[in-house]
Scaffold this active site. Structure first.
Site: not given
Ligand code: GAL
Length: 712
Positions: A184, A340
Site C-alpha cells: 500500500e 485485502e
Molecule cells: C491495510 C493494510 C494491512 C492492514 C489493513 C487493516 O491498509 O495493508 O496491513 O493494516 O489495512 O485494515
C-alpha cells in the site's frame, strides 16, 4: 547571465537522495492474473498471513484450517523486515523457509512480500534521514509503519537489499506464485518534504521543464514575487504564511507519486532479474487520490487492490463498485486481485461494526462481478498484540468455534470453486468515465471558487447510471475508447488541449459525452484557459461560460427540465451562453432565471451534454437517461436499483450475469430463458427469486449473451 545549474545525479548522490524521474517503459506483460489463475486452477482465496506473530506450533493449525477454509493463496512477509534482517549484516530467514515449506507441503501458494513496507528500527537509528518529514517540519518516527522517505538513498539501498535477499532465496521456492512489492504505497505517507526530497524534487523539475525559466513560467512565479534565480531556491511546498503556489503543489503531488513509483521500480527490477517468470504486483489502497494509479498500474503484471467499504454505510457497495471499476480500468480491463478486505470489522474507524451476515460474501462476489479473480483478506489470524488486534481475522481470537466470521469465510471458500469458469473473463461495460489524477489533485487544491471533491462529482454523475443498471469502466485521457458508447467526464478541471481534442473527436465520431461542471478550466500547469470556460471544450459542448457562481452552503435554487419537470440545484451555478447547444434544464431563480443549467449539443455524428449546475439527483438522472438513450446503452438485465447486475464475458463468447441483491426485501427477476445459476438457485420460467442480500451468477446460453452483446 549564465544559466543556473540544474541538479545532477551527482548532486543527488551527494545529498543522499535517490531520483524520482520515471522513464521506465510500461510493462508489456499484463497477464499476471492469468498466470496466477493457471497456477491456482481457479479463483485465488486467502489472506495476509503473519506467522512471525505466532509460535511455530500455531502454524500447523493454520495450514490445517487454511485447507478447511478452501484457502489456496496467502500473502506472507509484508511486515517481516525486522525479523528477516535483525541488523544490517545479520540475516534470519530460516523461519521463513519453514513457513514456505509448510505452505507448499499443504498445497497453499504464496504471494511473497519483499518485506519493505515497514523498515526495522535499526534503519532509523543508523540513518535518521530515512524518516519522512511533513510540510510543517514534523518528522514521522518509527513505532508505526511506512516511516520512510521515498527519496532517501539510504532507504532505497536498504529496501533493495532486503528485497534482493528475499528474491534470491525464494525465487525457485515451490510455494511462490506472486511477488508483492512493498505494501500500500502512500497509504499513510504519500509525500515527504525533507531536504533529500527537496533535491530530488529539483531534479525531477529540471527533467520536466528543462530550465529554470520554464519552471518560472509554469509556476507563474511573477505572482507574489516568487521568481527563482537559482535551482537551490526551489523547495517542496512546505508550510507557508499564505496559500502556497498551486503549481508548486500540483508538481509536488506528481513528484511524490513518481518518487514512490521509483521505490517500487527499484524493487521490481530485482525481481525481474532474479525470477522473471513470477508475476509482480503492489497493492493499491482505498485512498485512491494518494497516487497516480494509472502510472503505477503501467508497471505491474496484475493490479491488486485492498477494499474496506464501511459496513455501517448502507450505500457502501457503491463505493466498492467505483473502486473495483477504477482498479480494473487502470489495469486495462484485465482481471484484478482483491488482495485485502476485512473478514468482518476493521479496527481503525470510530465505530467498527461487524459485516452483517451475508455481507462479506456479497461484497466478495461483487468484486468478482466487477472483474476480480482473487478474493483475499486482511488477515488470516487476528493478532494478539499490536495496533490491529481488534481487526477481524479469518480466524478470530476465540478460534473457529462459534465464530460467524469463520463460518462465513469457510462457506465462501467452499462456494468459490463453483465459479471457476468465470476466471479470466472480462467485464462488459459501455459507459466510460474519465479519471485523471493531475486534474483530481488540482481540483482539490486550496483557493478554488468553492470546495469541490472529485469523488463527489463522480458519484453525482455515476449513481444515476448505476441505478439504471449500466456498468462503467474508467479510462485515462487519450486512451482508446473502443466499445465506449457513453463517456462521462464528472469533472475535468485540468484539461489539456490534447485531451479536449480527444473528447471532441469521440463526439464527432458518434460518441455521447457528458461533462460535469467546472471542467476544462486550466491547463497542465494550472493556468486558466482564457476567453470563457470551458475553453477547450466550448466547441464540442456548444456553450460558453463567462463566469461562475458558487452557491452558499444550504442554498438551493429552482430549475426546470428536462421537459416540464421541476427540480433544484445546490453547490454551483453558471450563466451558460448557448453557442449551438440547446437548453435541457433551465434556471428559474434569481439573476440566472431563464438561463440554461444543463445543455445538449449535437456535434458531428455524436452528442455532448454539459451540466453546469449542481442538479438534484432526479434531474441529473433524467439528463443522463436521455444521454444513455442517445448512446444506445442497455443494462445487462432489467432489475431494481438495489440489485446490481454485471456481465462478465470470456474471450470465447461465454458469459455470466452476476446479480447482487443489496436491498432488504426479496425480488423476482425476469432472466433470459435458459440461464443456469452457478450458485444453485432454481430458475423457473425465466424467473429468479433473490432473497435480500443474496447473489446469483447466471451462466447465459451463448445465443442470448451474443444477442445482448450486439445490442450493446
Ligand atoms: C491495510 C493494510 C494491512 C492492514 C489493513 C487493516 O491498509 O495493508 O496491513 O493494516 O489495512 O485494515
Amino acid at each position: 547571465m549564465t544559466e543556473p545549474l540544474a541538479p545532477t545525479l551527482d548532486d543527488l548522490a551527494a545529498a543522499g537522495a535517490a531520483p524520482a524521474v520515471v522513464e521506465a517503459a510500461p510493462r508489456e506483460r499484463r497477464d499476471g492474473a492469468q498466470r496466477l489463475a493457471a497456477r491456482l486452477g481457479g479463483i485465488a482465496y486467502g489472506g495476509d498471513y503473519n506467522p512471525e506473530q505466532w509460535p511455530e506450533e500455531v502454524w500447523h493449525e493454520d495450514v490445517r484450517l487454511m485447507r478447511a477454509a478452501g484457502v489456496n493463496l496467502v500473502t506472507v512477509g509484508v511486515f517481516s523486515w525486522a525479523r528477516l534482517q535483525p541488523s544490517p549484516h545479520a540475516w534470519d530467514l530460516g523461519w521463513l523457509d519453514r513457513v514456505l515449506d509448510l505452505l507448499a507441503e499443504h498445497g497453499i501458494a504464496v504471494d511473497l512480500a519483499t518485506a519493505t513496507a515497514s523498515p526495522p528500527p535499526w534503519l532509523a537509528r543508523r540513518h535518521p534521514e530515512t524518516l519522512p518529514v511533513m510540510a510543517d517540519g514534523t518528522t514521522l518516527w518509527p513505532g508505526g509503519r511506512q516511516h520512510f522517505c521515498p527519496s532517501s538513498a539510504a532507504f532505497r539501498e536498504a529496501a533493495t537489499t532486503v528485497a534482493r535477499a528475499v528474491a534470491e532465496r525464494y525465487a525457485d521456492h515451490p510455494a511462490l506464485a506472486l511477488w508483492h512489492v512493498g505494501n500500500e504505497y502512500g497509504c499513510h505517507v504519500n509525500a515527504c518534504w525533507c531536504d533529500r526530497c527537496a533535491v530530488a524534487f529539483r531534479h525531477w523539475l529540471a527533467h520536466r521543464y528543462g530550465d529554470l525559466e520554464a519552471l518560472n513560467a509554469a509556476w507563474g512565479t511573477d505572482f507574489w514575487s516568487q521568481r527563482y534565480h537559482a535551482w537551490d531556491e526551489v523547495l517542496p511546498p512546505r508550510t507557508v504564511p499564505a496559500i502556497p503556489n498551486p503549481t508548486q503543489q500540483l508538481d509536488h503531488r506528481r513528484f511524490a507519486s513518481d518518487a514512490l513509483l521509483s521505490c517500487y521500480l527499484a524493487e521490481r527490477a530485482i525481481l525481474d532479474a532474479v525470477s522473471p517468470e513470477v508475476p509482480v504486483t503492489t497493492n493499491a489502497h482505498p485512498h485512491l487520490d494518494a497516487q497516480d494509479w494509472h502510472r503505477f498500474a503501467a508497471h505491474v503484471d496484475v493490479v491488486s487492490y485492498d477494499g474496506y467499504p464501511d459496513p455501517a454505510d448502507p450505500q457502501a457497495h457503491r463505493e466498492a463498485g467505483v473502486a473495483a471499476d477504477l482498479m480494473r480500468g487502470v489495469g486495462g480491463e484485465a482481471p484484478w486481485l482483491l488482495l485485502e478486505q476485512a473478514p468482518s470489522a476493521v479496527n481503525w474507524r470510530e465505530r467498527n461494526v461487524m459485516k452483517p451476515p451475508g455481507t462479506m460474501r456479497r461484497w466478495s462476489l461483487q468484486a468478482l462481478a466487477r472483474g476480480a479473480d482473487a478474493i483475499m483478506f486482511f488477515q488470516w489470524r487476528a493478532s494478539k498484540a499490536g495496533a490491529e488486534k481488534f481487526h477481524s481475522g479469518m480466524v478470530g481470537h476465540a478460534g473457529t468455534e462459534g465464530s460467524r466470521t469463520w463460518d462465513e469465510v469457510a462457506a465462501l471458500g467452499a462456494e468459490l470453486p463453483r465459479l471457476t469458469e468465470v476466471v479470466g473473463s472480462r467485464v462488459e461495460a459501455d459507459v466510460g468515465i474519465v479519471c485523471d489524477w493531475a486534474s483530481w489533485w488540482a481540483l482539490e487544491l486550496p483557493s478554488r471558487p468553492t470546495t469541490l471533491r472529485w469523488r463527489e462529482q463522480l458519484a453525482w454523475l455515476r449513481e444515476p447510471l448505476d441505478d439504471a443498471g449500466l456498468t462503467s469502466r474508467f479510462v485515462a485521457p487519450g486512451q482508446s475508447l473502443d466499445g465506449v458508447a457513453l463517456l462521462l467526464v464528472p469533472n475535468l478541471y485540468l484539461c489539456e488541449e490534447r485531451t479536449a481534442r480527444w473528447l471532441t473527436a469521440f463526439v464527432a465520431g458518434g460518441g455521447v459525452l457528458v461533462v460535469g461542471l467546472f471542467s476544462g478550466v486550466v491547463d497542465a500547469n494550472d493556468h486558466v484557459h482564457l476567453g470563457g470556460y470551458p475553453a477547450p471544450l466550448r466547441e464540442v459542448l456548444g456553450v460558453r461560460v463567462p463566469e461562475v457562481d458558487p452557491l452558499p452552503e444550504d442554498a438551493s435554487v429552482a430549475v426546470a427540465g428536462p421537459g416540464d419537470r421541476a427540480g433544484h440545484a445546490t453547490l454551483w451555478r453558471e450563466p451558460i451562453e448557448l453557442h449551438g447547444a440547446q437548453a435541457l434544464v433551465t434556471h428559474q431563480d434569481g439573476w440566472l432565471a431563464g438561463r440554461p443549467a444543463a445543455t445538449r449539443h449535437e456535434h458531428g455524428a455524436g452528442v455532448a451534454y454539459y451540466l453546469g449546475a449542481g442538479l438534484d439527483a432526479a434531474t441529473t438522472a433524467a439528463v443522463l437517461d436521455q444521454a444513455a438513450g442517445d448512446a444506445g446503452c442497455v443494462a445487462p438485465l432489467e432489475a431494481p436499483p438495489e440489485v446490481e447486475v454485471v456481465r462478465r464475458r470470456a474471450a470465447d463468447g461465454r458469459s455470466w450475469l452476476f446479480a447482487l441483491h443489496h436491498g432488504e426485501e426479496p425480488v423476482a427477476l425476469a432472466v433470459p430463458a435458459g440461464v443456469e445459476d452457478l450458485l444453485g438457485h432454481d430458475v423457473h420460467d425465466a424467473r429468479l427469486v433473490l432473497e435480500a442480500g443474496d447473489v446469483a451468477v447466471l451462466r447465459e446460453p451463448q445465443a442470448a449473451g451474443d444477442a445482448a452483446k450486439r445490442r450493446g
